[in-house]
Design an enzyme around this catalytic site. Sequence first.
Site, mmCIF file in Angstrom:
data_model
loop_
_atom_site.group_PDB
_atom_site.id
_atom_site.type_symbol
_atom_site.label_atom_id
_atom_site.label_comp_id
_atom_site.label_asym_id
_atom_site.label_seq_id
_atom_site.Cartn_x
_atom_site.Cartn_y
_atom_site.Cartn_z
ATOM 1 N N GLY A 10 0.703 -1.073 0.059
ATOM 2 C CA GLY A 10 -0.243 -0.046 -0.050
ATOM 3 C C GLY A 10 0.764 1.224 -0.029
ATOM 4 N N GLY A 12 -0.385 4.498 0.028
ATOM 5 C CA GLY A 12 -1.155 5.716 0.364
ATOM 6 C C GLY A 12 -0.421 6.525 1.452
ATOM 7 N N ALA A 14 -1.188 5.706 4.833
ATOM 8 C CA ALA A 14 -0.560 4.930 5.822
ATOM 9 C C ALA A 14 0.627 4.214 5.525
ATOM 10 C CB ALA A 14 -1.772 4.104 6.056
ATOM 11 N N GLY A 15 0.801 3.598 4.542
ATOM 12 C CA GLY A 15 1.803 2.873 3.924
ATOM 13 C C GLY A 15 3.069 3.734 3.927
ATOM 14 N N PHE A 118 -16.023 21.165 10.321
ATOM 15 C CA PHE A 118 -16.399 19.920 9.647
ATOM 16 C C PHE A 118 -17.404 19.150 10.448
ATOM 17 C CE2 PHE A 118 -14.488 16.993 6.338
ATOM 18 C CZ PHE A 118 -13.918 17.857 5.462
ATOM 19 N N ASP A 212 -8.726 -5.608 -1.328
ATOM 20 C CA ASP A 212 -7.857 -6.511 -1.444
ATOM 21 C C ASP A 212 -7.224 -7.324 -0.074
ATOM 22 O OD1 ASP A 212 -8.238 -6.399 -4.086
ATOM 23 O OD2 ASP A 212 -6.293 -5.710 -4.601
ATOM 24 N N GLN A 231 -19.440 3.337 5.552
ATOM 25 C CA GLN A 231 -19.864 4.954 5.580
ATOM 26 C C GLN A 231 -20.383 5.470 4.258
ATOM 27 O OE1 GLN A 231 -17.308 8.538 6.241
ATOM 28 N NE2 GLN A 231 -18.717 8.460 7.782
ATOM 29 N N HIS A 233 -21.340 8.534 2.195
ATOM 30 C CA HIS A 233 -21.140 10.146 2.364
ATOM 31 C C HIS A 233 -22.509 10.707 1.806
ATOM 32 C CE1 HIS A 233 -19.548 14.089 1.804
ATOM 33 N NE2 HIS A 233 -18.360 13.770 2.296
ATOM 34 N N LEU A 243 -17.398 12.275 -5.169
ATOM 35 C CA LEU A 243 -17.542 12.970 -3.915
ATOM 36 C C LEU A 243 -17.641 14.603 -4.149
ATOM 37 C CD1 LEU A 243 -17.614 12.684 -0.558
ATOM 38 C CD2 LEU A 243 -15.134 13.646 -0.926
ATOM 39 N N GLU A 246 -17.186 17.314 1.935
ATOM 40 C CA GLU A 246 -17.589 17.890 3.149
ATOM 41 C C GLU A 246 -17.136 19.394 3.688
ATOM 42 O OE1 GLU A 246 -18.515 15.283 6.373
ATOM 43 O OE2 GLU A 246 -18.057 16.800 7.562
ATOM 44 N N ARG A 277 -22.191 12.451 9.226
ATOM 45 C CA ARG A 277 -22.287 11.740 7.938
ATOM 46 C C ARG A 277 -23.472 10.647 8.130
ATOM 47 N NH1 ARG A 277 -16.231 11.370 5.546
ATOM 48 N NH2 ARG A 277 -16.199 13.616 5.357
ATOM 49 N N HIS A 348 -18.451 5.350 0.839
ATOM 50 C CA HIS A 348 -17.414 6.562 0.996
ATOM 51 C C HIS A 348 -16.093 5.761 1.951
ATOM 52 C CE1 HIS A 348 -15.105 10.175 0.930
ATOM 53 N NE2 HIS A 348 -15.277 10.267 2.139
ATOM 54 N N GLU A 378 -7.088 2.976 6.241
ATOM 55 C CA GLU A 378 -8.229 2.396 6.283
ATOM 56 C C GLU A 378 -8.442 0.931 6.334
ATOM 57 O OE1 GLU A 378 -10.506 4.768 3.092
ATOM 58 O OE2 GLU A 378 -12.203 3.362 3.288
ATOM 59 N N ARG A 389 -17.310 7.243 11.238
ATOM 60 C CA ARG A 389 -15.980 8.235 11.086
ATOM 61 C C ARG A 389 -16.692 9.520 10.951
ATOM 62 N NH1 ARG A 389 -12.787 10.456 7.123
ATOM 63 N NH2 ARG A 389 -13.680 9.767 5.533
ATOM 64 N N SER A 394 -9.770 10.638 9.114
ATOM 65 C CA SER A 394 -9.266 9.412 8.247
ATOM 66 C C SER A 394 -7.834 9.918 8.034
ATOM 67 C CB SER A 394 -9.901 9.020 7.331
ATOM 68 O OG SER A 394 -9.421 8.200 6.543
ATOM 69 N N LEU A 395 -7.635 10.917 7.255
ATOM 70 C CA LEU A 395 -6.202 11.264 7.060
ATOM 71 C C LEU A 395 -5.372 11.446 8.327
ATOM 72 C CD1 LEU A 395 -6.685 14.039 4.373
ATOM 73 C CD2 LEU A 395 -6.194 11.793 3.928
HETATM 74 C C1 LIG Z 1 -12.813 11.205 -2.677
HETATM 75 C C2 LIG Z 1 -12.403 10.885 -1.217
HETATM 76 C C3 LIG Z 1 -12.387 12.164 -0.331
HETATM 77 C C4 LIG Z 1 -11.658 11.912 0.936
HETATM 78 N N1 LIG Z 1 -11.252 13.027 1.811
HETATM 79 C C5 LIG Z 1 -10.964 12.995 2.769
HETATM 80 C C6 LIG Z 1 -10.668 14.192 3.623
HETATM 81 O O1 LIG Z 1 -10.552 15.135 3.560
HETATM 82 N N2 LIG Z 1 -10.056 13.815 4.966
HETATM 83 C C7 LIG Z 1 -10.146 12.701 5.448
HETATM 84 O O2 LIG Z 1 -9.532 12.433 6.609
HETATM 85 N N3 LIG Z 1 -10.418 11.466 4.866
HETATM 86 C C8 LIG Z 1 -10.714 11.676 3.391
HETATM 87 N N4 LIG Z 1 -11.176 10.485 2.614
HETATM 88 C C9 LIG Z 1 -10.656 9.260 3.169
HETATM 89 C C10 LIG Z 1 -9.329 9.003 3.124
HETATM 90 O O3 LIG Z 1 -8.875 9.571 2.091
HETATM 91 C C11 LIG Z 1 -8.794 7.607 3.101
HETATM 92 O O4 LIG Z 1 -9.605 6.784 3.917
HETATM 93 C C12 LIG Z 1 -7.121 7.301 3.191
HETATM 94 O O5 LIG Z 1 -6.543 8.358 2.398
HETATM 95 C C13 LIG Z 1 -6.759 6.091 3.046
HETATM 96 O O6 LIG Z 1 -5.426 5.877 2.880
HETATM 97 P P1 LIG Z 1 -4.621 4.597 3.110
HETATM 98 O O7 LIG Z 1 -3.359 4.968 3.098
HETATM 99 O O8 LIG Z 1 -5.387 3.627 4.134
HETATM 100 O O9 LIG Z 1 -5.200 3.732 1.541
HETATM 101 P P2 LIG Z 1 -5.007 4.198 0.213
HETATM 102 O O10 LIG Z 1 -4.686 5.581 -0.064
HETATM 103 O O11 LIG Z 1 -6.684 3.848 -0.523
HETATM 104 O O12 LIG Z 1 -4.078 3.483 -0.453
HETATM 105 C C14 LIG Z 1 -4.022 1.914 -0.773
HETATM 106 C C15 LIG Z 1 -2.901 1.537 -1.463
HETATM 107 O O13 LIG Z 1 -2.896 -0.025 -1.330
HETATM 108 C C16 LIG Z 1 -2.421 -0.372 -2.638
HETATM 109 N N5 LIG Z 1 -3.246 -1.706 -2.871
HETATM 110 C C17 LIG Z 1 -4.227 -2.369 -2.451
HETATM 111 N N6 LIG Z 1 -4.411 -3.245 -2.783
HETATM 112 C C18 LIG Z 1 -3.413 -3.876 -3.304
HETATM 113 C C19 LIG Z 1 -2.933 -4.966 -3.747
HETATM 114 N N7 LIG Z 1 -3.710 -6.301 -3.767
HETATM 115 N N8 LIG Z 1 -1.490 -5.250 -4.259
HETATM 116 C C20 LIG Z 1 -0.533 -4.036 -4.259
HETATM 117 N N9 LIG Z 1 -1.298 -2.940 -3.678
HETATM 118 C C21 LIG Z 1 -2.557 -2.799 -3.384
HETATM 119 C C22 LIG Z 1 -2.981 0.657 -3.750
HETATM 120 O O14 LIG Z 1 -2.267 0.415 -4.827
HETATM 121 C C23 LIG Z 1 -2.726 1.863 -2.871
HETATM 122 O O15 LIG Z 1 -1.361 2.024 -3.026
HETATM 123 C C24 LIG Z 1 -11.469 10.745 1.540
HETATM 124 C C25 LIG Z 1 -11.565 9.567 0.616
HETATM 125 C C26 LIG Z 1 -12.092 9.704 -0.875
HETATM 126 C C27 LIG Z 1 -12.498 8.466 -1.382
#
Ligand SMILES: Cc1cc2nc3c(=O)[nH]c(=O)nc-3n(C[C@H](O)[C@H](O)[C@H](O)COP(=O)(O)OP(=O)(O)OC[C@H]3O[C@@H](n4cnc5c(N)ncnc54)[C@H](O)[C@@H]3O)c2cc1C
Length: 575
Positions: A10, A12, A14-15, A118, A212, A231, A233, A243, A246, A277, A348, A378, A389, A394-395
């Site tokens: 991952g 994103g 968190a990773g 918010f 996954d 959730q 939205h 989206l 908010e 929400r 969402h 997430e 939430r 979440s960020l």
């Molecule tokens: C449109 C939108 C707006 C948002 N706005 C806000 C906000 O303003 N404030 C807030 O707090 N939260 C917000 N959220 C929620 C927040 O963005 C997410 O919960 C958070 O960014 C998730 O981050 P993450 O690092 O957990 O995962 P993600 O950012 O979803 O990253 C997941 C990673 O895992 C990888 N991955 C997944 N499966 C596999 C696999 N099988 N093999 C290899 N790699 C894989 C993907 O490629 C990706 O790199 C929003 C969400 C959305 C959808």
Amino acid sequence: MIEHDVIIVGGGLAGTRAAVEIVKTDPRLDVAVVAKTHPIRSHSVAAQGGIAATLKNVDEADTWEAHAFDTVKGSDFLADQDAVEILTRDAPNVVIDLEHMGVLFSRLPNGRIAQRAFGGHSHKRTCYAADKTGHAILHELVNNLRRYGVKIYDEWYVMRLILEEGQAKGVVMYRIRDARVEVVRARAVMFATGGYGRVYNTTSNDYASTGDGLSMTAAAGLPLEDMEFVQFHPTGLYPVGVLISEAVRGEGAYLLNSEGRRFMEDYAPSRMELAPRDITSRAIVQEIRAGRGIHPDGSAGGAYVHLDIRHLGKEQIMSRIPFCWEEAHRLVGIDAVYEPIPVRPTVHYSMGGIPVNTDGQVRSSAEHLVEGFFAAGEAACVSVHGANRLGSNSLLECVVYGRRTGATIAYYVQGRKLPEVDEQHYITEATQQIQALIDQSGQYRLAQVRQAFQDCMTEHCGVFRSDGVMRQGLAKLQEIKQQAQQVYLDDKNKIWNTELIEALELQSLLTVGEVILASALNRQESRGSHSREDFPDRNDTDFLKHTLAYHSAAGIEIQEMPVVISLFEPQERKY
Ligand SMILES: Cc1cc2nc3c(=O)[nH]c(=O)nc-3n(C[C@H](O)[C@H](O)[C@H](O)COP(=O)(O)OP(=O)(O)OC[C@H]3O[C@@H](n4cnc5c(N)ncnc54)[C@H](O)[C@@H]3O)c2cc1C
């Protein structure tokens, strides 16, 4: 066989935050991040509205305790309060730390980081970079991965978690470009694979949000926690589901029904559009059901309500929420300076996920932990969000618990040996699985089965739920699972076979969907986002506890886990 000290799945928030922390803590450690997209294309990049922290730049009366209380109340008292305390106490630190890494937050005239209102937050505490906050943060974190020499495997699909004798040993991954299969062994494995919005037919999530990591965890015999809490939205752009942040309501937007009335006064008079929400989504669905939704010609009885920002004026719209204006303009041709935006709830966020303790270590049951396996973001459930939430938490969770889990891993791997893994066994198995999918000569097209599944989940486990409807959903799901065994792929090639990836993702979606339905059926009460028409009240006597669901070929077994209540006693949740 590929070897690393730590493999993180991952890219994103968190990773990447975890990876940076590990190499900062011990630069000798060899850390790799794998992502099926490019890390910069992780869903985190789409986050708009902001990240909560009691910096007190706008509202001096704010405290971490107030942030903690808002979060626990927002969670309908299901959040683990020790985890919430860490989240809210650490928040100012992690935001300042991001600032020092180079994240360009929006500013107040005095130069301090700006903060906005918010939903569900009692003070103005959401820090932001216009309405592109995720973009601003993820870019800096990925830059930092390069700076610290973290190895990046982008566009590799992780197919399997290697878990033997209660110990995570590595992963099996597949290179999308050329179908190469590799086994990676590591002293620690971390999942930060994000959410599962694609389980439903209307979502704000990107195409890669297919759950996954959750499915691989379940396949390894480990439980998933609180999966019934999905959730919705309130303001998904109608009809696409994308989206509308908010932040738009944080800046003062109104929600209007077909009578042009701000109907939130009937549902949450003290918070109006800035209610949490779950409450706002239910209010919109109830207005639509009562015939006060709107049709494109403006008449009553349609499938959406209006989000109105005309009174904010062009300057505020263009400086604070330009991206939302652009989305409405680009996708449905609405100029929100002059016209209201059509919206309805969209899937969402996933409150549930892989159960972890506050150090990010994965649980195999209420009492036991898995050696070598960690999760954050997430995909994980440390349970700071409980049953619902709050926006901008979440960020924050990704950064606080990404960093914390990274720090834990850096110490955990010291002195831990690389595990023994039978590479050939796993390569053969994965190669056969892929070949079988390519050779499958069925009668169904992939998109058709996926659509049937997404429609089934949307119809049978949506904003409002009931026993009969969910049981029908589970029965339908069994049929769809049979059909999924008879899907044929048009693309038989090994080079860039995205259809094959979609076939693998369909397996994830089916597993996650089944766990959501079974967990929702089991929880006979209404709490947060989980709203049962047949059990309309919260029932603390029987259900103030977490769900742990174990998936297997034989079906789903549900166990429970106590909620940590260390700060605030549960009370009625009113706004
Ligand atoms: C449109 C939108 C707006 C948002 N706005 C806000 C906000 O303003 N404030 C807030 O707090 N939260 C917000 N959220 C929620 C927040 O963005 C997410 O919960 C958070 O960014 C998730 O981050 P993450 O690092 O957990 O995962 P993600 O950012 O979803 O990253 C997941 C990673 O895992 C990888 N991955 C997944 N499966 C596999 C696999 N099988 N093999 C290899 N790699 C894989 C993907 O490629 C990706 O790199 C929003 C969400 C959305 C959808």
